[in-house]
Design a protein around this motif. Sequence first.
Motif: not given
Length: 533
Positions: A327-329
């Motif tokens: 989700r973040k990267t």
Amino acid sequence: MDNEFDYLIIGGGSAGCALAGRLSEDPDTRVCLLEAGGKGDGLLVNVPAGAVAMLAKPVNNWLMETVPQKGLNGRQGFQPRGKCLGGSSAINAMVYIRGHREDYDQWAALGNEGWSYQDVLPYFRLSEGNERLRNDYHGNDGPLSVSDIRTDSPFHDYFLNAARECDIPITDDFNGEEQEGAGVFQVTQKNGERWSSARAYLFPHLNRPNLQVETLAQVQRIIVEDKRAVGVEFKQGNQTRTFRARKEVLLSAGAFQSPQLLMLSGIGDEAELKQHGIPVVHHLPGVGKNLQDHPDFIFGYTTDSPDTFGFSLGGIWRALKAMATYRKTRRGLWTSNFAEAGAFLKTRPELSAPDIQLHMVTALVDDHGRKLHFTQGYSCHVCLLRPRSRGSVQLASANPDDLPLIDPAFLENPQDLEDMVAGYKITRDLMHAPSLKRWIKKDMFTENVNSDDEIRAVIRQRTDTVYHPVGSCKMGTDEAAVVDPQLRVHGIDGLRVIDASIMPTLIGGNTNAPVMMIAEKAVDMIRGQVRAG
């Protein structure tokens, strides 16, 4: 009129989406795309690792099977095919491979003018948007995003180091000057998400007023009047509808369903059509013949390495943690195409091109993922790139709802088995090189296989497709050809076949990128212009 278009495209798969996107670039051209499946969007498609939930399940998937295969001890093979916008590019392993230059030069040598490697390379480049490789072999501005894989898996290095230990050359580009060697595959992804043909060519243009897309539209037959294709009859829900084509009907239903639809429409071998009570529109005996596919054997191992997929407690916990990273990267485990690294190798040094391909998989694969093992593991596919066996696609009945009879004739040519034995030995040596052998906990399928006869037996017991069927509406000028080098169906005006079925011979590699190339080239043939130089 709402039901009349310049071009009707049957099949919203890898070729169909490319055709719809490109042909609708002209605002004066009305295009309609008919797809039997759904929208081909959502998390299961867009998150690369979601493919594991679609490959063997009725999600965006036709779930076809072969007829019993003599060469595989009478077993039925499994044939997953994409059933949604994007087609098989929405459920595949996203490996971006074009094949070997000799494959296309052979097509041209068979009488298909305009299909040599130098002829098709510009269309590969036109399609491709490569994020890293910038040279004469690659395109950087095309709609199909091609990127390096983003899993950061240490198994890439284990595999490449094992290749070095076996004196196999290392390459960072299987689609450049030289195909032979081992490397990490580039994939059809963008920012860690799957980039199907639909995302590349179709979804950005759904607001075009001259483009109409009909999903859940199961084509029943092509309407032919006076030897000219003029329309399509399709079923949508409980309704049967008819659309007309002012210029052409473009058939892109794939290597199994394109010949099926031709036969349902009365175009095929006269004797076979009469068996099913189908009125003969045009006798074309090559329809459904010349089917070719890559036979594939898989080595599988359990391991204590946590850097693999697995249905163990540790593996499940790792997958859950990796969701936050994704989700973040948009990196990590969830970006995996599973077949992350591989090789193109020769079973005999005198060969001019590699004849086997390896796919190194960071999971234990058994029966296409349909048999689960609750452990960590990894696998390696070895497939024969240019099998001599030739099969067929035939009608099961005159009912369009019945899937066709698929016979790839795996290993029916005795030399195919001997070549697979040679490929098996090369792959076994690679798996037992120190950098990989150290991770083996248990050999799941080949532990007690030693002699050539034992190798032949396990190959017949465990071989199946690696999902590359082609050739069933082959391009050519001979009596067995279905389409000419302009992809026009012999004997029928206003009808072309544009998909993997037109390949006269199977290419040495994954077939998805070549199908989009075929569509790009077909667009110029249809328009009578040249965009690529």
